[in-house]
Scaffold this motif. Structure first.
Motif, mmCIF file in Angstrom:
data_model
loop_
_atom_site.group_PDB
_atom_site.id
_atom_site.type_symbol
_atom_site.label_atom_id
_atom_site.label_comp_id
_atom_site.label_asym_id
_atom_site.label_seq_id
_atom_site.Cartn_x
_atom_site.Cartn_y
_atom_site.Cartn_z
ATOM 1 N N VAL A 118 0.852 -1.184 0.000
ATOM 2 C CA VAL A 118 0.000 0.000 0.000
ATOM 3 C C VAL A 118 0.890 1.236 0.000
ATOM 4 C CG1 VAL A 118 -1.867 1.214 1.172
ATOM 5 C CG2 VAL A 118 -1.740 -1.289 1.288
ATOM 6 N N LEU A 119 0.681 2.093 -0.967
ATOM 7 C CA LEU A 119 1.467 3.317 -1.091
ATOM 8 C C LEU A 119 0.530 4.512 -1.043
ATOM 9 C CD1 LEU A 119 3.630 2.273 -4.187
ATOM 10 C CD2 LEU A 119 4.230 1.990 -1.779
ATOM 11 N N MET A 120 1.078 5.622 -0.566
ATOM 12 C CA MET A 120 0.350 6.873 -0.694
ATOM 13 C C MET A 120 1.186 7.798 -1.568
ATOM 14 S SD MET A 120 -1.586 9.309 2.001
ATOM 15 C CE MET A 120 -0.289 10.320 2.641
ATOM 16 N N ALA A 121 0.536 8.304 -2.593
ATOM 17 C CA ALA A 121 1.226 9.172 -3.542
ATOM 18 C C ALA A 121 0.657 10.572 -3.454
ATOM 19 C CB ALA A 121 1.057 8.627 -4.959
ATOM 20 N N SER A 122 1.506 11.567 -3.644
ATOM 21 C CA SER A 122 1.035 12.949 -3.616
ATOM 22 C C SER A 122 1.977 13.807 -4.442
ATOM 23 C CB SER A 122 0.962 13.468 -2.175
ATOM 24 O OG SER A 122 2.269 13.621 -1.647
ATOM 25 N N ARG B 140 4.997 7.283 -0.342
ATOM 26 C CA ARG B 140 5.323 6.742 0.986
ATOM 27 C C ARG B 140 4.654 5.384 1.124
ATOM 28 N NH1 ARG B 140 3.098 7.794 6.327
ATOM 29 N NH2 ARG B 140 1.648 9.251 5.374
ATOM 30 N N GLN B 141 5.457 4.410 1.515
ATOM 31 C CA GLN B 141 4.904 3.065 1.679
ATOM 32 C C GLN B 141 4.237 2.982 3.041
ATOM 33 O OE1 GLN B 141 7.414 -0.161 0.396
ATOM 34 N NE2 GLN B 141 6.671 -1.517 2.020
ATOM 35 N N LEU B 142 2.970 2.599 3.039
ATOM 36 C CA LEU B 142 2.214 2.509 4.277
ATOM 37 C C LEU B 142 2.183 1.097 4.838
ATOM 38 C CD1 LEU B 142 -0.837 4.736 3.277
ATOM 39 C CD2 LEU B 142 1.264 5.432 4.443
ATOM 40 N N ASP B 143 2.169 0.112 3.948
ATOM 41 C CA ASP B 143 2.035 -1.263 4.424
ATOM 42 C C ASP B 143 2.472 -2.207 3.323
ATOM 43 O OD1 ASP B 143 -0.675 -3.164 6.063
ATOM 44 O OD2 ASP B 143 1.499 -3.412 6.004
ATOM 45 N N ALA B 144 2.907 -3.389 3.712
ATOM 46 C CA ALA B 144 3.253 -4.444 2.762
ATOM 47 C C ALA B 144 2.974 -5.779 3.449
ATOM 48 C CB ALA B 144 4.713 -4.345 2.322
ATOM 49 N N ARG B 145 2.130 -6.598 2.825
ATOM 50 C CA ARG B 145 1.758 -7.868 3.432
ATOM 51 C C ARG B 145 1.840 -8.981 2.402
ATOM 52 N NH1 ARG B 145 -2.105 -7.188 7.689
ATOM 53 N NH2 ARG B 145 -1.608 -5.213 8.724
ATOM 54 N N VAL B 146 2.260 -10.147 2.853
ATOM 55 C CA VAL B 146 2.159 -11.348 2.030
ATOM 56 C C VAL B 146 0.879 -12.056 2.474
ATOM 57 C CG1 VAL B 146 3.189 -13.539 1.371
ATOM 58 C CG2 VAL B 146 4.651 -11.546 1.787
ATOM 59 N N LEU B 147 -0.074 -12.101 1.595
ATOM 60 C CA LEU B 147 -1.384 -12.637 1.939
ATOM 61 C C LEU B 147 -1.551 -14.028 1.352
ATOM 62 C CD1 LEU B 147 -3.425 -9.404 1.147
ATOM 63 C CD2 LEU B 147 -2.594 -10.160 3.380
ATOM 64 N N THR B 148 -2.012 -14.941 2.177
ATOM 65 C CA THR B 148 -2.321 -16.283 1.711
ATOM 66 C C THR B 148 -3.803 -16.337 1.364
ATOM 67 O OG1 THR B 148 -0.602 -17.245 3.107
ATOM 68 C CG2 THR B 148 -2.308 -18.730 2.290
ATOM 69 N N LEU B 149 -4.103 -16.791 0.180
ATOM 70 C CA LEU B 149 -5.478 -16.764 -0.301
ATOM 71 C C LEU B 149 -6.048 -18.175 -0.338
ATOM 72 C CD1 LEU B 149 -5.167 -14.254 -3.288
ATOM 73 C CD2 LEU B 149 -5.524 -13.770 -0.874
ATOM 74 N N PRO B 150 -6.890 -18.521 0.617
ATOM 75 C CA PRO B 150 -7.590 -19.814 0.521
ATOM 76 C C PRO B 150 -8.666 -19.726 -0.556
ATOM 77 C CG PRO B 150 -7.615 -18.908 2.754
ATOM 78 C CD PRO B 150 -7.206 -17.806 1.849
ATOM 79 N N LYS B 151 -9.012 -20.852 -1.102
ATOM 80 C CA LYS B 151 -9.988 -20.882 -2.183
ATOM 81 C C LYS B 151 -11.327 -20.383 -1.685
ATOM 82 C CE LYS B 151 -11.665 -22.065 -6.248
ATOM 83 N NZ LYS B 151 -11.970 -23.466 -6.556
ATOM 84 N N ALA B 152 -11.890 -19.422 -2.400
ATOM 85 C CA ALA B 152 -13.243 -18.898 -2.172
ATOM 86 C C ALA B 152 -13.428 -18.242 -0.816
ATOM 87 C CB ALA B 152 -14.281 -20.003 -2.370
#
Lengths: 118, 156
Positions: B42-46, B73-85
Motif C-alpha cells: 500500500v502506497l500513498m502518492a502525492s 510513501r509506503q504505508l504497508d506491505a503484506r504477504v497474503l495467503t489466499l484460501p480458495k473462495a
C-alpha cells in the motif's frame, strides 16, 4: 412509267413525307400522342430497388456509430498478458486499464478517475 | 562382505498406466492445493514533496514511469495467503479496505477478485488472471494528503 420516273416519284414522295412530319404542329401532336399512351418513367432514384444501396450504407453507418457508443463493462481478455484483466467495474468513476513494459517487466495498471488522475 | 542388493519389484504395465492416469488427472488439483500467496503493498502518492519512502527500490523506477506524482510513501506491505473462495481483507487508510478472493486456478494463472471498497461503495471491483510472476497497480482512492496505490504481486 419507267424505272427512272418511278425513282423520282418515290424520292419526291419521301421528301414530301419528311417535310410533313417535320412540321411543328405534327411534332407537337406526336409528342402528345406518346405522352398520353406511353407516360415517362418515374425518376429511378425514387424506386425502392434504387434505395437498397443507400439503405445498406445507412445501416453500416448506424452500426458503426452505435458500436462506438457502447460502454463495455468488461475488459477484453488478453490471454497472453501476464495480468489478464477479466472484468473491471467501479462505482466511483470511469476506469482506465493499461499495460506497459518496464525493464522487460509487464505492468498492469487499473486506475479509477474519481476526481483525480495519475 | 556380502552386499545384498535390494531389488524393488517391477510394477506391472497396467499398474503404471493407472498411476500415470491418476497423476495426469489429479495433478492440477494437487497443484491447486498449494496455498496461493499474493503480496499487497500500500502506497500513498502525492504532489507534495519529492521523497520516495519505499522499502522496495524496485517500485521507485516503476512509479516514476507510471505516474506523475512526486512523493511516495509506503504505508504497508503484506504477504497474503489466499484460501480458495475465502475473502482476505486488508485495512486501508480512511475506511478503505482491500478484499482479495481466490476464484480458482487456470493452468498457470491465479484467478483473483480484488475489490477496494469504502462502506458499501466499491471503488474498484476487478477479476485478474495473474500469470506468475505478475504485478498490477490499482488506484487511486483519494485520501487526506494524497492518493492510495495498491500494488499486487505474485511470483516475485
Amino acid at each position: 412509267m419507267n424505272s427512272g420516273k418511278q425513282k423520282d416519284a418515290g424520292r419526291l414522295y419521301g421528301d414530301w413525307i419528311r417535310r410533313e412530319v417535320a412540321r411543328p404542329e405534327v411534332r407537337l401532336e406526336k409528342r402528345q400522342f406518346l405522352d398520353a399512351h406511353f407516360p415517362a418513367d418515374r425518376a429511378t432514384v425514387l424506386r425502392p430497388v434504387s434505395l437498397i444501396p443507400a439503405l445498406a450504407l445507412l445501416a453500416v453507418v448506424l452500426v458503426w456509430v452505435s458500436d462506438g457508443m457502447r460502454r463495455p463493462e468488461t475488459a477484453a481478455p488478453r490471454p497472453g498478458a501476464p495480468v489478464d484483466v477479466r472484468r473491471v467495474a467501479s462505482q466511483a468513476g470511469p476506469v482506465l486499464v493499461y499495460q506497459i513494459n518496464h525493464q522487460d517487466v509487464p505492468i498492469t495498471v487499473i486506475w479509477v478517475f474519481a476526481g483525480g488522475g495519475p | 562382505m556380502n552386499l545384498t542388493v535390494l531389488r524393488l519389484p517391477r510394477l506391472a504395465d497396467g499398474v503404471r498406466l493407472v498411476l500415470t492416469l491418476i497423476w495426469l488427472t489429479a495433478g492440477p488439483q494437487l497443484m491447486a492445493a498449494e496455498p496461493v500467496r499474493l503480496t499487497a503493498t500500500v502506497l500513498m502518492a502525492s504532489h507534495q514533496g519529492s521523497d520516495y519512502d519505499l522499502d522496495n527500490d524496485a517500485f521507485r523506477d516503476r512509479l516514476i514511469q507510471l505516474f506523475s506524482y512526486s512523493h511516495y510513501r509506503q504505508l504497508d506491505a503484506r504477504v497474503l495467503t489466499l484460501p480458495k473462495a475465502e475473502r482476505v481483507r486488508l485495512a486501508l487508510p480512511e475506511g478503505y479496505e482491500l478484499i482479495l478472493t481466490l476464484q480458482g486456478i487456470e493452468k498457470t494463472r491465479i484467478l483473483t477478485q480484488a475489490v477496494i471498497r469504502k462502506g458499501h461503495k466499491a471503488y474498484v471491483d476487478t477479476i485478474l488472471a495473474i500469470l506468475s510472476p505478475g504485478v498490477a497497480f490499482l488506484g487511486g482512492p483519494p485520501v487526506e494528503g494524497g492518493t492510495l496505490i495498491i500494488v499486487l504481486e505474485t511470483g516475485y
